[in-house]
Structure formats: structure tokens, C-alpha cells
Design a protein around this motif. Structure first.
Motif, PDB file in Angstrom:
ATOM      1  N   MET A 271      20.629  38.890  34.218  1.00 50.52           N
ATOM      2  CA  MET A 271      20.726  38.695  32.790  1.00 50.52           C
ATOM      3  C   MET A 271      21.854  39.573  32.252  1.00 50.52           C
ATOM      4  N   ASN A 272      22.622  39.021  31.377  1.00 46.79           N
ATOM      5  CA  ASN A 272      23.763  39.732  30.818  1.00 46.79           C
ATOM      6  C   ASN A 272      23.327  40.467  29.543  1.00 46.79           C
ATOM      7  N   LEU A 273      22.617  41.582  29.720  1.00 47.18           N
ATOM      8  CA  LEU A 273      22.091  42.335  28.577  1.00 47.18           C
ATOM      9  C   LEU A 273      23.193  42.957  27.730  1.00 47.18           C
ATOM     10  N   THR A 274      24.302  43.316  28.352  1.00 50.19           N
ATOM     11  CA  THR A 274      25.403  43.930  27.610  1.00 50.19           C
ATOM     12  C   THR A 274      25.895  43.002  26.508  1.00 50.19           C
ATOM     13  N   VAL A 275      26.026  41.724  26.820  1.00 51.02           N
ATOM     14  CA  VAL A 275      26.498  40.763  25.829  1.00 51.02           C
ATOM     15  C   VAL A 275      25.425  40.515  24.772  1.00 51.02           C
ATOM     16  N   ARG A 276      24.177  40.425  25.182  1.00 44.44           N
ATOM     17  CA  ARG A 276      23.109  40.212  24.199  1.00 44.44           C
ATOM     18  C   ARG A 276      23.042  41.363  23.203  1.00 44.44           C
ATOM     19  N   ILE A 277      23.217  42.581  23.682  1.00 44.80           N
ATOM     20  CA  ILE A 277      23.169  43.744  22.803  1.00 44.80           C
ATOM     21  C   ILE A 277      24.318  43.716  21.794  1.00 44.80           C
ATOM     22  N   LYS A 278      25.441  43.131  22.158  1.00 42.84           N
ATOM     23  CA  LYS A 278      26.587  43.021  21.255  1.00 42.84           C
ATOM     24  C   LYS A 278      26.415  41.909  20.225  1.00 42.84           C
ATOM     25  N   ASN A 279      25.440  41.042  20.429  1.00 40.56           N
ATOM     26  CA  ASN A 279      25.261  39.889  19.557  1.00 40.56           C
ATOM     27  C   ASN A 279      24.339  40.249  18.391  1.00 40.56           C
ATOM     28  N   PRO A 280      24.829  40.174  17.149  1.00 43.86           N
ATOM     29  CA  PRO A 280      23.986  40.527  16.006  1.00 43.86           C
ATOM     30  C   PRO A 280      22.760  39.625  15.862  1.00 43.86           C
ATOM     31  N   VAL A 281      22.839  38.394  16.313  1.00 42.80           N
ATOM     32  CA  VAL A 281      21.695  37.489  16.225  1.00 42.80           C
ATOM     33  C   VAL A 281      20.528  38.032  17.054  1.00 42.80           C
ATOM     34  N   PHE A 282      20.815  38.618  18.192  1.00 39.23           N
ATOM     35  CA  PHE A 282      19.782  39.229  19.034  1.00 39.23           C
ATOM     36  C   PHE A 282      19.029  40.296  18.241  1.00 39.23           C
ATOM     37  N   TRP A 283      19.768  41.170  17.566  1.00 36.33           N
ATOM     38  CA  TRP A 283      19.138  42.257  16.810  1.00 36.33           C
ATOM     39  C   TRP A 283      18.360  41.740  15.614  1.00 36.33           C
ATOM     40  N   VAL A 284      18.860  40.700  14.964  1.00 33.27           N
ATOM     41  CA  VAL A 284      18.124  40.107  13.842  1.00 33.27           C
ATOM     42  C   VAL A 284      16.799  39.541  14.342  1.00 33.27           C
ATOM     43  N   GLN A 285      16.816  38.854  15.495  1.00 37.99           N
ATOM     44  CA  GLN A 285      15.576  38.324  16.072  1.00 37.99           C
ATOM     45  C   GLN A 285      14.577  39.443  16.339  1.00 37.99           C
ATOM     46  N   ILE A 286      15.033  40.530  16.911  1.00 39.64           N
ATOM     47  CA  ILE A 286      14.143  41.649  17.243  1.00 39.64           C
ATOM     48  C   ILE A 286      13.578  42.286  15.973  1.00 39.64           C
ATOM     49  N   ILE A 287      14.441  42.585  15.030  1.00 37.98           N
ATOM     50  CA  ILE A 287      14.014  43.287  13.807  1.00 37.98           C
ATOM     51  C   ILE A 287      13.104  42.418  12.950  1.00 37.98           C
ATOM     52  N   VAL A 288      13.485  41.164  12.737  1.00 34.20           N
ATOM     53  CA  VAL A 288      12.662  40.275  11.918  1.00 34.20           C
ATOM     54  C   VAL A 288      11.312  40.026  12.587  1.00 34.20           C
ATOM     55  N   GLY A 289      11.317  39.837  13.911  1.00 36.23           N
ATOM     56  CA  GLY A 289      10.056  39.625  14.621  1.00 36.23           C
ATOM     57  C   GLY A 289       9.131  40.824  14.514  1.00 36.23           C
ATOM     58  N   ALA A 290       9.675  42.010  14.676  1.00 32.53           N
ATOM     59  CA  ALA A 290       8.864  43.232  14.580  1.00 32.53           C
ATOM     60  C   ALA A 290       8.370  43.440  13.153  1.00 32.53           C
ATOM     61  N   PHE A 291       9.238  43.223  12.178  1.00 31.25           N
ATOM     62  CA  PHE A 291       8.873  43.422  10.772  1.00 31.25           C
ATOM     63  C   PHE A 291       7.807  42.411  10.345  1.00 31.25           C
ATOM     64  N   ALA A 292       7.978  41.163  10.740  1.00 26.97           N
ATOM     65  CA  ALA A 292       6.993  40.134  10.387  1.00 26.97           C
ATOM     66  C   ALA A 292       5.640  40.441  11.026  1.00 26.97           C
ATOM     67  N   THR A 293       5.662  40.922  12.261  1.00 26.08           N
ATOM     68  CA  THR A 293       4.416  41.306  12.931  1.00 26.08           C
ATOM     69  C   THR A 293       3.728  42.438  12.176  1.00 26.08           C
ATOM     70  N   ALA A 294       4.494  43.444  11.809  1.00 21.73           N
ATOM     71  CA  ALA A 294       3.924  44.594  11.094  1.00 21.73           C
ATOM     72  C   ALA A 294       3.335  44.170   9.746  1.00 21.73           C
ATOM     73  N   LEU A 295       4.057  43.343   9.017  1.00 19.68           N
ATOM     74  CA  LEU A 295       3.562  42.897   7.711  1.00 19.68           C
ATOM     75  C   LEU A 295       2.308  42.040   7.852  1.00 19.68           C
ATOM     76  N   ALA A 296       2.306  41.131   8.820  1.00 21.86           N
ATOM     77  CA  ALA A 296       1.141  40.262   9.015  1.00 21.86           C
ATOM     78  C   ALA A 296      -0.082  41.082   9.384  1.00 21.86           C
ATOM     79  N   TYR A 297       0.098  42.065  10.270  1.00 18.20           N
ATOM     80  CA  TYR A 297      -1.025  42.919  10.662  1.00 18.20           C
ATOM     81  C   TYR A 297      -1.595  43.660   9.451  1.00 18.20           C
ATOM     82  N   ALA A 298      -0.712  44.133   8.585  1.00 19.20           N
ATOM     83  CA  ALA A 298      -1.145  44.891   7.415  1.00 19.20           C
ATOM     84  C   ALA A 298      -1.614  43.988   6.274  1.00 19.20           C
ATOM     85  N   GLY A 299      -1.446  42.673   6.419  1.00 20.25           N
ATOM     86  CA  GLY A 299      -1.846  41.747   5.361  1.00 20.25           C
ATOM     87  C   GLY A 299      -0.937  41.829   4.151  1.00 20.25           C
ATOM     88  N   LEU A 300       0.335  42.117   4.391  1.00 20.34           N
ATOM     89  CA  LEU A 300       1.299  42.302   3.313  1.00 20.34           C
ATOM     90  C   LEU A 300       2.416  41.264   3.385  1.00 20.34           C
TER      91      LEU A 300
END
Length: 89
Positions: free
Chosen positions: A1-30
Motif C-alpha cells: 500500500m502506498n501510504l506516503t501518497v495517501r498521507i499527502k492526499n487531503p481527501v484522506f485526512w478529511v475522511q479520517i477527521i469527518v469519520g471520527a468527528f461524526a462518530t464522536a457526535l453520534a455517541y454523545a447524541g449531539l
């Protein structure tokens, strides 16, 4: 897997951050509109990190961001492994 290129891709980071944030909000009922202070945001993050189920959901989000559904398994195509930066359109 070419992780170096994925890390350079802003879409990768948006997927990670939005997924984590949505999970946190859903768990908290917010919703995002309910987070009105930095302290409130920190409380939600701490509650999420302490919850194994939320961590599992975040790991699932990371798996989905890493996985290329056009190839079998958790790997990139031969062409993708040669990229040094994300491929342009």
C-alpha cells in the motif's frame, strides 16, 4: 500500500477527521451545532477516546479510508504503488 501518497492526499485526512468527528457526535447524541465551546469539544473527544466501541467505529472509518475497493484485499494497484503524489483527475 502506498501510504506516503495517501498521507499527502487531503481527501484522506478529511475522511479520517469527518469519520471520527461524526462518530464522536453520534455517541454523545449531539450535532455539530451543539458544540459551542472548546471545552465541550474536548469533553466529547475525551469521552470518545475512553469508549472502546467508538474507537472500533473510528478504526472502521480508517479502514474505509485506506481500503481501495477496486483491488482485492488491503493493497493498491501496481500503478498506484508507483505514484509519488496523488493522481490528478
Amino acid at each position: 500500500m502506498n501510504l506516503t501518497v495517501r498521507i499527502k492526499n487531503p481527501v484522506f485526512w478529511v475522511q479520517i477527521i469527518v469519520g471520527a468527528f461524526a462518530t464522536a457526535l453520534a455517541y454523545a447524541g449531539l450535532t455539530a451545532a451543539d458544540i459551542t465551546t472548546w471545552g465541550g469539544l474536548v469533553d466529547v473527544i475525551i469521552g470518545t477516546v475512553k469508549n472502546p466501541y467508538c474507537l472500533f467505529l473510528i478504526a472502521s472509518n480508517i479502514w474505509n479510508a485506506l481500503n481501495d475497493p477496486t483491488t482485492s484485499g488491503l493493497k493498491d494497484s501496481t500503478d498506484a504503488k508507483t505514484y509519488e503524489a496523488p493522481k490528478k483527475g
